[in-house]
Scaffold this active site. Structure first.
Site, PDB file in Angstrom:
ATOM      1  N   GLY A  72      18.097 -30.930  49.591  1.00 23.00           N
ATOM      2  CA  GLY A  72      18.570 -31.017  50.968  1.00 23.00           C
ATOM      3  C   GLY A  72      18.227 -29.705  51.644  1.00 23.00           C
ATOM      4  CG  LEU A  73      18.399 -28.971  55.889  1.00 25.21           C
ATOM      5  CD1 LEU A  73      19.181 -29.102  57.175  1.00 25.21           C
ATOM      6  CD2 LEU A  73      17.038 -28.346  56.171  1.00 25.21           C
ATOM      7  CB  ALA A  74      21.649 -25.958  50.609  1.00 26.74           C
ATOM      8  N   GLY A  75      19.029 -26.788  49.231  1.00 29.50           N
ATOM      9  CA  GLY A  75      18.187 -26.721  48.028  1.00 29.50           C
ATOM     10  C   GLY A  75      16.735 -26.445  48.352  1.00 29.50           C
ATOM     11  CG  HIS A  97      31.186 -36.121  59.133  1.00 35.61           C
ATOM     12  ND1 HIS A  97      30.030 -36.846  59.262  1.00 35.61           N
ATOM     13  CD2 HIS A  97      30.894 -34.871  59.589  1.00 35.61           C
ATOM     14  CE1 HIS A  97      29.078 -36.072  59.772  1.00 35.61           C
ATOM     15  NE2 HIS A  97      29.578 -34.871  59.961  1.00 35.61           N
ATOM     16  CG  HIS A 118      32.594 -36.604  62.903  1.00 29.49           C
ATOM     17  ND1 HIS A 118      32.633 -37.046  64.200  1.00 29.49           N
ATOM     18  CD2 HIS A 118      31.634 -35.638  62.859  1.00 29.49           C
ATOM     19  CE1 HIS A 118      31.731 -36.380  64.909  1.00 29.49           C
ATOM     20  NE2 HIS A 118      31.114 -35.515  64.121  1.00 29.49           N
ATOM     21  NE  ARG A 174      32.292 -32.359  63.836  1.00 28.52           N
ATOM     22  CZ  ARG A 174      31.156 -32.235  63.171  1.00 28.52           C
ATOM     23  NH1 ARG A 174      31.163 -32.185  61.847  1.00 28.52           N
ATOM     24  NH2 ARG A 174      30.014 -32.166  63.804  1.00 28.52           N
ATOM     25  CD  GLU A 193      28.810 -31.788  52.754  1.00 25.13           C
ATOM     26  OE1 GLU A 193      27.738 -32.064  53.323  1.00 25.13           O
ATOM     27  OE2 GLU A 193      29.783 -32.569  52.710  1.00 25.13           O
TER      28      GLU A 193
HETATM   29  C1  LIG Z   1      25.708 -38.481  59.634  1.00 23.87           C
HETATM   30  C2  LIG Z   1      25.800 -37.000  59.483  1.00 23.87           C
HETATM   31  C3  LIG Z   1      25.400 -36.164  60.522  1.00 23.87           C
HETATM   32  C4  LIG Z   1      25.504 -34.794  60.392  1.00 23.87           C
HETATM   33  N1  LIG Z   1      25.108 -33.997  61.438  1.00 23.87           N
HETATM   34  C5  LIG Z   1      25.189 -32.661  61.312  1.00 23.87           C
HETATM   35  C6  LIG Z   1      24.754 -31.811  62.376  1.00 23.87           C
HETATM   36  O1  LIG Z   1      24.315 -32.266  63.417  1.00 23.87           O
HETATM   37  N2  LIG Z   1      24.853 -30.478  62.195  1.00 23.87           N
HETATM   38  C7  LIG Z   1      25.344 -29.926  61.051  1.00 23.87           C
HETATM   39  O2  LIG Z   1      25.396 -28.705  60.956  1.00 23.87           O
HETATM   40  N3  LIG Z   1      25.735 -30.713  60.027  1.00 23.87           N
HETATM   41  C8  LIG Z   1      25.661 -32.048  60.121  1.00 23.87           C
HETATM   42  N4  LIG Z   1      26.069 -32.844  59.082  1.00 23.87           N
HETATM   43  C9  LIG Z   1      26.418 -32.228  57.792  1.00 23.87           C
HETATM   44  C10 LIG Z   1      25.128 -31.827  57.063  1.00 23.87           C
HETATM   45  O3  LIG Z   1      24.142 -32.802  57.264  1.00 23.87           O
HETATM   46  C11 LIG Z   1      25.324 -31.660  55.569  1.00 23.87           C
HETATM   47  O4  LIG Z   1      26.470 -30.908  55.314  1.00 23.87           O
HETATM   48  C12 LIG Z   1      24.140 -30.931  54.961  1.00 23.87           C
HETATM   49  O5  LIG Z   1      22.939 -31.573  55.318  1.00 23.87           O
HETATM   50  C13 LIG Z   1      24.263 -30.841  53.457  1.00 23.87           C
HETATM   51  O6  LIG Z   1      23.100 -30.271  52.972  1.00 23.87           O
HETATM   52  P1  LIG Z   1      22.960 -29.899  51.443  1.00 23.87           P
HETATM   53  O7  LIG Z   1      21.578 -29.364  51.265  1.00 23.87           O
HETATM   54  O8  LIG Z   1      24.084 -29.048  51.020  1.00 23.87           O
HETATM   55  O9  LIG Z   1      23.116 -31.289  50.664  1.00 23.87           O
HETATM   56  P2  LIG Z   1      22.357 -32.694  50.820  1.00 23.87           P
HETATM   57  O10 LIG Z   1      21.504 -32.777  52.022  1.00 23.87           O
HETATM   58  O11 LIG Z   1      23.401 -33.722  50.611  1.00 23.87           O
HETATM   59  O12 LIG Z   1      21.372 -32.717  49.603  1.00 23.87           O
HETATM   60  C14 LIG Z   1      21.811 -32.909  48.295  1.00 23.87           C
HETATM   61  C15 LIG Z   1      20.608 -32.855  47.389  1.00 23.87           C
HETATM   62  O13 LIG Z   1      21.063 -32.846  46.043  1.00 23.87           O
HETATM   63  C16 LIG Z   1      20.378 -33.826  45.290  1.00 23.87           C
HETATM   64  N5  LIG Z   1      21.276 -34.234  44.222  1.00 23.87           N
HETATM   65  C17 LIG Z   1      22.584 -34.614  44.316  1.00 23.87           C
HETATM   66  N6  LIG Z   1      23.078 -34.820  43.081  1.00 23.87           N
HETATM   67  C18 LIG Z   1      22.081 -34.573  42.211  1.00 23.87           C
HETATM   68  C19 LIG Z   1      21.982 -34.598  40.793  1.00 23.87           C
HETATM   69  N7  LIG Z   1      23.012 -34.881  40.017  1.00 23.87           N
HETATM   70  N8  LIG Z   1      20.780 -34.315  40.233  1.00 23.87           N
HETATM   71  C20 LIG Z   1      19.702 -33.990  41.012  1.00 23.87           C
HETATM   72  N9  LIG Z   1      19.764 -33.912  42.350  1.00 23.87           N
HETATM   73  C21 LIG Z   1      20.930 -34.197  42.933  1.00 23.87           C
HETATM   74  C22 LIG Z   1      20.012 -34.902  46.280  1.00 23.87           C
HETATM   75  O14 LIG Z   1      18.925 -35.631  45.782  1.00 23.87           O
HETATM   76  C23 LIG Z   1      19.670 -34.049  47.504  1.00 23.87           C
HETATM   77  O15 LIG Z   1      18.351 -33.600  47.381  1.00 23.87           O
HETATM   78  C24 LIG Z   1      25.996 -34.224  59.201  1.00 23.87           C
HETATM   79  C25 LIG Z   1      26.395 -35.052  58.161  1.00 23.87           C
HETATM   80  C26 LIG Z   1      26.318 -36.428  58.299  1.00 23.87           C
HETATM   81  C27 LIG Z   1      26.825 -37.285  57.191  1.00 23.87           C
END
Ligand SMILES: Cc1cc2nc3c(=O)[nH]c(=O)nc-3n(C[C@H](O)[C@H](O)[C@H](O)COP(=O)(O)OP(=O)(O)OC[C@H]3O[C@@H](n4cnc5c(N)ncnc54)[C@H](O)[C@@H]3O)c2cc1C
Length: 659
Positions: free
Chosen positions: A44-47, A421, A268, A339, A445
């Site tokens: 995701g964005l973090a990874g 959310h 949310h 929110r 997250e």
């Molecule tokens: C509908 C919606 C709209 C949103 N809009 C906004 C916004 O406008 N602005 C904002 O700041 N935030 C927004 N958010 C929140 C934000 O999108 C998320 O908090 C953020 O994208 C999380 O990013 P992340 O990289 O931490 O995790 P994620 O994007 O959830 O990525 C998780 C990654 O981990 C991988 N993964 C998970 N488990 C495993 C495993 N066991 N083994 C291998 N890989 C695994 C997945 O494949 C994925 O690549 C929104 C959330 C939602 C639900």
């Protein structure tokens, strides 16, 4: 006596801390291309941002995700935008103000120093993403455009229509792809982490499953980073992608990583309401819509009843009979209150009978005023894809004129209701984003770090990218600097063999239950328990009932689950069963934390602790801490460890969005 937690924050006033800290980091030369391996779980964005940055700094990265491409991580769902303190609007924004708004928005339950650092690097994120070619919206003159999100009185949210997450992820993915081509990142798509491997007290690798073949594989590295997202799907219905799960985080928790503030769950306010029992997913209508949409319910109960019965439509109710309750209750912030505040206010109106929709569980989000003022074209430029998404799901187009009263045009309003959310709680990390297991880091997250008890809109993307591009690449070096003298451990070690064996045995256990219930039917029931007893309004009694019901349902899961197929090859039901096993652990953890926190703050609302006006009532004397939980085995209550919060730059006070 509570165990002490060292969050490794250097002493000194907050702004100085980070400067000193950065100076210290320069001792480790990023150009010094160390031959060290890092596992990053999640794209995701973090990874993706972390994997690309670590590779750029010379580390060899193994990057895992469960989807078929990093571009399909849940982050692409993010609609509204990303915050930064650029002050392009010249409206008085600053790093300090973003820092202050975030701490206040989190109801004074975030770690102050982390939030300052987040605000400080926010501007770098925008520069980084613009350099990658992320097509942020621009003003006519070419400047990057901004809009407002809840909890702020300035415009600091950068956006790309209603697809900000997708565009940011494409930017991160392009950086990642460069590193894949350079041979510094090896991507493992459709691989799922099944356990973290601890050798001599340090995270040394993972067991992962090739989801297409079912084969378990061992990977070792000098450090492991998890970036696996939040645990919102514990509630079954949420705005999260269907594949979101908390299994990786729960595996780390079971292996000794503390889990912090699990009860801080965000509900949310602007989601499309639940419409039936067969639904498996909820859809968010971005908070950005609250810039131009006004939230209301009827003033008169008879109008609400007529709306519920379908004998009246929203656009037939004239202006004077509408209750813009957020503008009424919170004049200073109006529709842009945070929110948690907006969600509770919607629930309060619906509980009193003023809700709309046939269920009475919805409120209106109305664009009539802004369309009349700005024109439909402007509104479509801002929210076109969100209007289309709403129409696709509900068959109502919010830009359609429906009525004219006294020369004023009324458009068809959206109907919205609060839904699960985002999760502010997560794996506990210190200031360096290291968990309580040395060598194991958590970002995005899935950690708890920056949002306290409530996250402000557009701050999750900011935090995920801050962690991935600007914080972890510095801080992980403190750990890895020592590791240069360590050879990478062999995957033949007994620790790897035992972990793999345990994962395999667990799959056999689930497959061999051979009961009568599908994973989804049990998950849905767990979701009902969570929403009913651990949801928007919690009580001690309700939480105890919820815990009891969860334990009973977990027994049902252990004895009456049916998982078809075998562990060889693709078996989505088996993967879902593993996720559900972990949602049980998570659900109970949320309830334990909520039960232990006898106060209301942010997204955690205990009905016993509220003001006369129904606002959250904190208890700073007794609960001014991060609640960290230490796993004590299945069925046992985990141990609570407290990290006291220390505020130096911000005065802790009661949140006020009224004036
Ligand atoms: C509908 C919606 C709209 C949103 N809009 C906004 C916004 O406008 N602005 C904002 O700041 N935030 C927004 N958010 C929140 C934000 O999108 C998320 O908090 C953020 O994208 C999380 O990013 P992340 O990289 O931490 O995790 P994620 O994007 O959830 O990525 C998780 C990654 O981990 C991988 N993964 C998970 N488990 C495993 C495993 N066991 N083994 C291998 N890989 C695994 C997945 O494949 C994925 O690549 C929104 C959330 C939602 C639900």
């Amino acid at each position: 006596m509570a165990k002490k937690i060292d969050s490794k924050i250097p002493a000194g006033p907050v702004p100085e801390k980070w400067k000193e800290y950065k100076a210290h980091q320069r001792l480790v030369n990023p150009k010094n291309k160390l031959k060290l391996d890092v596992i990053v779980v999640g794209t995701g964005l973090a990874g993706a941002s972390a994997a690309a940055s670590l590779a750029e700094m010379g580390f060899n990265v193994y990057n895992f995700c469960i989807q078929d491409s990093p571009r399909r991580a849940h982050s692409i769902a993010a609609q509204g935008g990303i915050n930064a303190a650029k002050c392009y609007q010249n409206d008085g924004d600053s790093v300090y103000r973003l820092f202050y708004d975030t701490v206040k928005g989190g109801d004074y339950r975030a770690r102050e120093a982390n939030v300052y650092r987040l605000a400080e690097v926010s501007n770098n994120i925008i520069d980084q993403c613009v350099a990658q070619g992320v097509p942020f919206a621009r003003e006519y003159g070419g400047m990057l455009a901004n809009r407002s999100f809840g909890g702020a009185q300035v415009s600091r949210t950068f956006y790309a229509k209603g697809q900000t997450g997708q565009q940011l992820l494409l930017g991160a993915y392009s950086s990642l792809s460069c590193q894949v081509k350079a041979g510094k990142v090896k991507l493992y798509t459709r691989y799922e982490m099944e356990d973290v491997v601890i050798v001599d007290g340090r995270a040394r690798g993972i067991i992962a499953k090739d989801l297409t073949t079912g084969k378990l594989e061992r990977f070792s590295a000098n450090a492991v980073v998890i970036a696996t997202g939040g645990y919102g799907n514990t509630y079954f219905l949420s705005t999260n992608a269907m594949g979101c799960n908390c299994s990786a985080a729960v595996q780390c928790y079971r292996k000794g990583a503390y889990f912090a503030n699990p009860s801080y769950v965000q509900i949310h306010p602007t989601c499309i309401p639940v419409h039936g029992d067969k639904q498996s997913k909820l859809t968010l209508m971005s908070e950005s819509l609250r810039n131009d949409g006004r939230i209301w319910v009827p003033k008169k109960l008879e109008d609400a009843k007529a709306l519920q019965a379908g004998t009246k439509q929203g656009w037939e109710i004239p202006e004077e009979d509408r209750d813009y309750y957020l503008e009424r209750r919170y004049p200073a912030f109006g529709n842009l209150v945070p929110r948690d505040v907006a969600s509770r206010a919607a629930k309060e109106r619906c509980d009193k009978g003023f809700g709309v929709n046939n269920t009475g569980l919805a409120v209106f989000l109305d664009f009539s005023e802004s369309i009349n003022r700005l024109g439909l074209d402007v509104i479509m430029q801002r929210y076109g894809n969100l209007f289309e998404m709403y129409e696709e799901i509900t068959d109502v187009f919010p830009g359609d004129v429906a009525n004219e009263i006294n020369g004023v045009k009324y458009y068809k309003p959206m109907m919205i209701y609060p839904a699960i959310h985002y999760t502010m709680g997560g794996i506990w990390v210190d200031y360096e984003l290291q968990t309580s297991i040395p060598g194991l880091f958590a970002i995005g997250e899935c950690n708890f770090s920056d949002h306290g008890a409530n996250r402000l809109g557009a701050s999750a993307l900011m935090q995920g990218l801050a962690d991935g591009y600007f914080v972890l690449p510095y801080t992980i070096q403190n750990y890895l600097a020592d590791q240069a003298v360590w050879p990478k451990v062999s995957t033949d070690l007994p620790e790897f063999a035992e972990a793999e064996k345990a994962v395999d045995a667990e799959q056999d256990r689930l497959l061999n239950i051979r009961g009568k219930r599908s994973v989804d039917s049990i998950h849905k029931e767990l979701g009902h328990i969570m929403w009913e007893y651990v949801g928007m309004g919690r009580t001690a009694e309700g939480l105890k009932t919820g815990l009891k019901k969860m334990a009973e349902l977990e027994k049902e899961f252990d004895t009456n689950l049916f998982v078809p197929g075998t562990k060889e090859g693709l078996n989505i039901e088996l993967d879902k069963a593993i996720h559900l096993r972990d949602f049980f652990t998570m659900g109970q953890l949320v309830a334990f934390d909520a039960l232990s926190r006898n106060e209301s703050c942010g997204g955690h609302f205990r009905e016993e602790y509220q003001t006369e006006e129904g606002e959250a009532k904190r208890d700073d004397e007794n609960y001014f801490y991060v609640g960290c939980w230490d796993y004590k085995g299945k069925g046992n209550e985990p141990e609570l460890i407290k990290e006291p919060l220390e505020y130096e730059a911000i005065k802790v006070q009661t949140r006020n969005y009224k004036n």
